[in-house]
Design a protein around this motif. Structure first.
Motif, PDB file in Angstrom:
ATOM      1  N   LEU A 165       0.829  -1.207   0.000  1.00  0.00           N
ATOM      2  CA  LEU A 165       0.000   0.000   0.000  1.00  0.00           C
ATOM      3  C   LEU A 165       0.863   1.256   0.000  1.00  0.00           C
ATOM      4  N   ALA A 166       1.855   1.316   0.868  1.00  0.00           N
ATOM      5  CA  ALA A 166       2.723   2.492   0.933  1.00  0.00           C
ATOM      6  C   ALA A 166       3.474   2.696  -0.380  1.00  0.00           C
ATOM      7  N   VAL A 167       3.954   1.613  -0.972  1.00  0.00           N
ATOM      8  CA  VAL A 167       4.658   1.699  -2.256  1.00  0.00           C
ATOM      9  C   VAL A 167       3.705   2.190  -3.342  1.00  0.00           C
ATOM     10  N   ALA A 168       2.493   1.690  -3.351  1.00  0.00           N
ATOM     11  CA  ALA A 168       1.513   2.111  -4.363  1.00  0.00           C
ATOM     12  C   ALA A 168       1.158   3.586  -4.211  1.00  0.00           C
ATOM     13  N   VAL A 169       1.009   4.043  -2.980  1.00  0.00           N
ATOM     14  CA  VAL A 169       0.712   5.464  -2.740  1.00  0.00           C
ATOM     15  C   VAL A 169       1.860   6.330  -3.250  1.00  0.00           C
ATOM     16  N   ALA A 170       3.080   5.963  -2.891  1.00  0.00           N
ATOM     17  CA  ALA A 170       4.245   6.767  -3.308  1.00  0.00           C
ATOM     18  C   ALA A 170       4.397   6.780  -4.828  1.00  0.00           C
ATOM     19  N   TRP A 171       4.113   5.651  -5.470  1.00  0.00           N
ATOM     20  CA  TRP A 171       4.186   5.617  -6.937  1.00  0.00           C
ATOM     21  C   TRP A 171       3.166   6.587  -7.525  1.00  0.00           C
ATOM     22  N   GLU A 172       1.954   6.522  -7.035  1.00  0.00           N
ATOM     23  CA  GLU A 172       0.893   7.375  -7.577  1.00  0.00           C
ATOM     24  C   GLU A 172       1.153   8.849  -7.270  1.00  0.00           C
ATOM     25  N   GLU A 173       1.715   9.121  -6.123  1.00  0.00           N
ATOM     26  CA  GLU A 173       1.956  10.507  -5.717  1.00  0.00           C
ATOM     27  C   GLU A 173       3.121  11.157  -6.464  1.00  0.00           C
ATOM     28  N   SER A 174       4.232  10.429  -6.611  1.00  0.00           N
ATOM     29  CA  SER A 174       5.443  11.085  -7.125  1.00  0.00           C
ATOM     30  C   SER A 174       6.290  10.233  -8.051  1.00  0.00           C
ATOM     31  N   LYS A 175       5.865   9.013  -8.315  1.00  0.00           N
ATOM     32  CA  LYS A 175       6.700   8.060  -9.064  1.00  0.00           C
ATOM     33  C   LYS A 175       8.030   7.866  -8.345  1.00  0.00           C
ATOM     34  N   PHE A 176       7.987   7.953  -7.007  1.00  0.00           N
ATOM     35  CA  PHE A 176       9.134   7.767  -6.101  1.00  0.00           C
ATOM     36  C   PHE A 176      10.178   8.878  -6.206  1.00  0.00           C
ATOM     37  N   TYR A 177       9.811  10.016  -6.776  1.00  0.00           N
ATOM     38  CA  TYR A 177      10.765  11.119  -6.885  1.00  0.00           C
ATOM     39  C   TYR A 177      10.926  11.767  -5.508  1.00  0.00           C
ATOM     40  N   PRO A 178      12.099  11.644  -4.887  1.00  0.00           N
ATOM     41  CA  PRO A 178      12.268  12.109  -3.507  1.00  0.00           C
ATOM     42  C   PRO A 178      12.149  13.623  -3.326  1.00  0.00           C
ATOM     43  N   LYS A 179      12.369  14.382  -4.388  1.00  0.00           N
ATOM     44  CA  LYS A 179      12.319  15.844  -4.274  1.00  0.00           C
ATOM     45  C   LYS A 179      11.042  16.430  -4.870  1.00  0.00           C
ATOM     46  N   ALA A 180      10.032  15.614  -5.031  1.00  0.00           N
ATOM     47  CA  ALA A 180       8.779  16.078  -5.634  1.00  0.00           C
ATOM     48  C   ALA A 180       8.149  17.184  -4.790  1.00  0.00           C
ATOM     49  N   LYS A 181       7.554  18.153  -5.492  1.00  0.00           N
ATOM     50  CA  LYS A 181       6.835  19.240  -4.823  1.00  0.00           C
ATOM     51  C   LYS A 181       5.648  19.622  -5.694  1.00  0.00           C
ATOM     52  N   SER A 182       4.487  19.670  -5.082  1.00  0.00           N
ATOM     53  CA  SER A 182       3.281  20.009  -5.841  1.00  0.00           C
ATOM     54  C   SER A 182       2.987  21.501  -5.738  1.00  0.00           C
TER      55      SER A 182
END
Length: 158
Positions: free
Chosen positions: A52-69
């Motif tokens: 679940l946590a991996v799926a959320v992170a993929w959907e949120e940022s594609k695992f990009y650690p510096k993502a900012k919306s």
């Protein structure tokens, strides 16, 4: 590792030329795999469903650690520091830990309902009001979670 590789398959579109795929892998895959692995380990440590946590992170940022919306959500799990970081500040905030804890909070809050997980995901994405867009988000995350769980079962790993 299997969960991260399954999620990262979505990073590469079918039919991409091998050379382009290899360039993308060198440019993006390593950092994003490391970010995914950190999320998976943190989920395990926080007693949260790793798929679940991996799926959320993929959907949120594609695992990009510096993502900012544009709304101010940051990190691979796209959390809002004012709600999820200690003292509401980004400085000194572990974005992965706080993202996993926020997910856990929503899952626990909605666990007693019939469609609790989908509702938890919807609220993780939208906050107080779940609209059509957030419901679609919840379904995308749920489908990826299911794919990851199926792969883990097939490969006999956790």
């Amino acid at each position: 590792m299997v969960a991260c590789i399954i999620a990262l398959q979505g990073f590469f579109t079918p039919g991409t030329a091998v050379e382009v795929w290899e360039d993308r892998m060198v440019d993006h895959y390593t950092d994003r795999l490391a970010s995914c692995m950190e999320i998976a380990e943190t989920a395990d440590a926080e007693n949260v469903s790793m798929p679940l946590a991996v799926a959320v992170a993929w959907e949120e940022s594609k695992f990009y650690p510096k993502a900012k919306s544009h709304a101010g959500a940051v990190g691979p799990m796209q959390i809002l520091p004012k709600y999820h970081c200690p003292e509401g500040r980004l400085e000194g905030c572990d974005l992965v830990v706080q993202g996993v804890r926020a997910l856990k909070k929503y899952v626990l809050k909605y666990s007693d309902r019939e469609k609790g997980l989908l509702e938890a995901l919807c609220h993780y994405n939208a906050g107080n009001v779940c609209g059509k867009r957030s419901k679609k988000y919840a379904m995308r995350v749920y489908r990826l979670k299911w794919r990851i769980e199926a792969a883990l079962y097939v490969f006999g790993t956790e």
